[in-house]
Write a protein that holds these residues in place. Sequence first.
Motif, short mmCIF file in Angstrom:
data_model
loop_
_atom_site.label_atom_id
_atom_site.label_comp_id
_atom_site.label_asym_id
_atom_site.label_seq_id
_atom_site.Cartn_x
_atom_site.Cartn_y
_atom_site.Cartn_z
N GLN A 112 24.21 17.48 26.55
CA GLN A 112 25.43 17.68 25.78
C GLN A 112 25.26 18.77 24.73
OE1 GLN A 112 26.12 13.48 24.51
NE2 GLN A 112 28.21 13.84 25.20
N ALA A 113 24.18 18.68 23.97
CA ALA A 113 24.01 19.55 22.81
C ALA A 113 23.52 20.94 23.17
CB ALA A 113 23.05 18.90 21.81
N ARG A 114 22.65 21.03 24.20
CA ARG A 114 22.06 22.32 24.57
C ARG A 114 22.10 22.49 26.10
NH1 ARG A 114 18.85 25.29 21.24
NH2 ARG A 114 19.20 26.80 22.93
N ASN A 239 23.51 6.70 14.45
CA ASN A 239 23.76 7.62 15.57
C ASN A 239 25.24 7.70 15.89
OD1 ASN A 239 21.01 8.07 15.79
ND2 ASN A 239 20.74 6.68 17.52
N TRP A 240 25.90 6.56 15.86
CA TRP A 240 27.34 6.53 16.13
C TRP A 240 28.09 7.36 15.08
CZ3 TRP A 240 31.31 3.99 13.25
CH2 TRP A 240 32.55 3.95 13.91
N GLU A 241 27.67 7.25 13.84
CA GLU A 241 28.30 8.04 12.78
C GLU A 241 28.02 9.53 12.95
OE1 GLU A 241 27.90 4.52 9.36
OE2 GLU A 241 26.49 6.22 9.40
N LEU A 242 26.78 9.86 13.31
CA LEU A 242 26.39 11.27 13.41
C LEU A 242 27.01 11.99 14.61
CD1 LEU A 242 22.58 10.99 12.54
CD2 LEU A 242 24.38 12.03 11.13
N THR A 243 27.43 11.23 15.61
CA THR A 243 27.95 11.86 16.83
C THR A 243 29.47 11.80 16.93
OG1 THR A 243 27.55 9.80 18.06
CG2 THR A 243 25.82 11.47 18.13
N ALA A 244 30.14 11.64 15.80
CA ALA A 244 31.60 11.57 15.83
C ALA A 244 32.21 12.81 16.48
CB ALA A 244 32.14 11.41 14.40
N ALA A 245 31.60 13.97 16.23
CA ALA A 245 32.14 15.22 16.80
C ALA A 245 31.95 15.28 18.31
CB ALA A 245 31.45 16.42 16.15
N TRP A 246 31.13 14.41 18.88
CA TRP A 246 30.88 14.43 20.32
C TRP A 246 31.83 13.52 21.11
CZ3 TRP A 246 24.85 14.18 21.17
CH2 TRP A 246 24.24 15.26 20.51
N GLY A 248 34.40 12.20 23.36
CA GLY A 248 35.15 12.88 24.40
C GLY A 248 34.43 14.04 25.05
N LEU A 249 33.24 14.38 24.55
CA LEU A 249 32.49 15.50 25.12
C LEU A 249 31.90 15.12 26.47
CD1 LEU A 249 31.38 18.38 24.57
CD2 LEU A 249 29.37 17.30 23.54
N LEU A 250 32.18 15.93 27.48
CA LEU A 250 31.72 15.66 28.84
C LEU A 250 30.36 16.28 29.08
CD1 LEU A 250 35.07 16.39 30.75
CD2 LEU A 250 34.29 14.22 29.77
N ILE A 251 29.70 15.83 30.13
CA ILE A 251 28.45 16.44 30.59
C ILE A 251 28.76 17.14 31.91
CG2 ILE A 251 26.16 15.95 31.54
CD1 ILE A 251 25.92 13.73 29.49
N ALA A 279 31.48 9.07 36.67
CA ALA A 279 32.00 10.32 37.20
C ALA A 279 33.12 10.89 36.34
CB ALA A 279 32.49 10.12 38.63
N ALA A 280 33.78 10.04 35.56
CA ALA A 280 34.86 10.53 34.70
C ALA A 280 34.33 11.33 33.52
CB ALA A 280 35.68 9.34 34.19
N THR A 281 33.07 11.09 33.13
CA THR A 281 32.50 11.78 31.98
C THR A 281 31.32 12.68 32.34
OG1 THR A 281 31.21 9.77 31.54
CG2 THR A 281 33.23 10.08 30.27
N VAL A 282 30.68 12.39 33.47
CA VAL A 282 29.61 13.24 33.99
C VAL A 282 30.20 13.96 35.20
CG1 VAL A 282 27.25 13.29 34.87
CG2 VAL A 282 27.90 11.57 33.17
N THR A 283 30.70 15.14 34.97
CA THR A 283 31.60 15.78 35.94
C THR A 283 30.90 16.37 37.14
OG1 THR A 283 31.54 17.86 34.70
CG2 THR A 283 33.28 16.29 34.13
#
Length: 318
Positions: A112-114, A239-246, A248-251, A279-283
């Motif tokens: 996700q990040a890199r 971790n949940w707090e730190l990844t708020a910006a993620w 909905g982010l797909l892989i 499959a809905a999030t890991v495209t």
Amino acid sequence: MTEIRSRHLDVNGIRIHVTEAGSGPLVLLLHGFPETAYSYRHQLTALAAAGFHAVAPDQRGYPHTEQPPSVGDYTIHHLIGDAVGLINALGAPDAVTVGHDWGSPVAWGVAQARPDLVRGVVSLSVPFGSRQPHEPLDRIRAAYGDNFYQLYFQEPGVAERELERDPGTAFRKVFYAYSGDAPEIGDLICDENGWTGPLTDPVKLPGWLTEQDIAVYAEAFTGHGFTGALNWYRNITRNWELTAAWQGLLIDRPAMFLGGDRDPVVNWFDPAALRPIMAATVTNLTSYTLLEGAGHWIQQERAAETNAALIEFVSSVS
């Protein structure tokens, strides 16, 4: 015979111990709890023989690697940063990130990040879970009650006292109870004696696990302790707090999932619905397999099948 090498690398201000074999495109093997790089002993040589540079670190806080003192030193950003730092320290342009158990969120997180550093991502046993809008420990408590193991691990010192009292027995119980050889799928609920309290100490170990294997794990944690490893769990809310910006982010990197149909983690979900949910999030989920009769420790329990699936996937993205 393929040589397994060992060394330390300076990454993100700590010394990380790695075991490695072979040369070629990098495959980074990230272990889970309560394991070490030793859990990938079968994969290191198989991947090396197939033409890859297989590297299994002992992750932050685990035996042979440094254990930073603060709970806050074990956030998902630290763990992903270590994996990225290892890719760079190893001089590789990219890697296939492979994670098992707690290593899976790290492998998914690097993708996700890199994504520029990831040729493909493999998860063993733990499907990708997209960030949810509600705090995870509250959801766990509502679903499983106060005695779920992740909640038991939150209080510093409590699980340490239990596990460090007799590491060998703890490893025998945990590896057996959550394997495909146990008579029932483990429910991960603690009792008054802790996490391992309700678990059976097997009279005979399953065929994939030896007394020497148990000794390797027990000796590694003896003296080093379990605090660093348990601190990963103590950052679940952070971790949940730190990844708020993620959220909905797909892989979108090519991805593989391999699990066992008797794995308690897989059975938290509806196994029949797991593939379409992922499959809905890991495209680009190109490989999805549940091995019949396998439990949680899949790369140890079913080494030959895991190796074959890994080599096929890694070859396809390399």
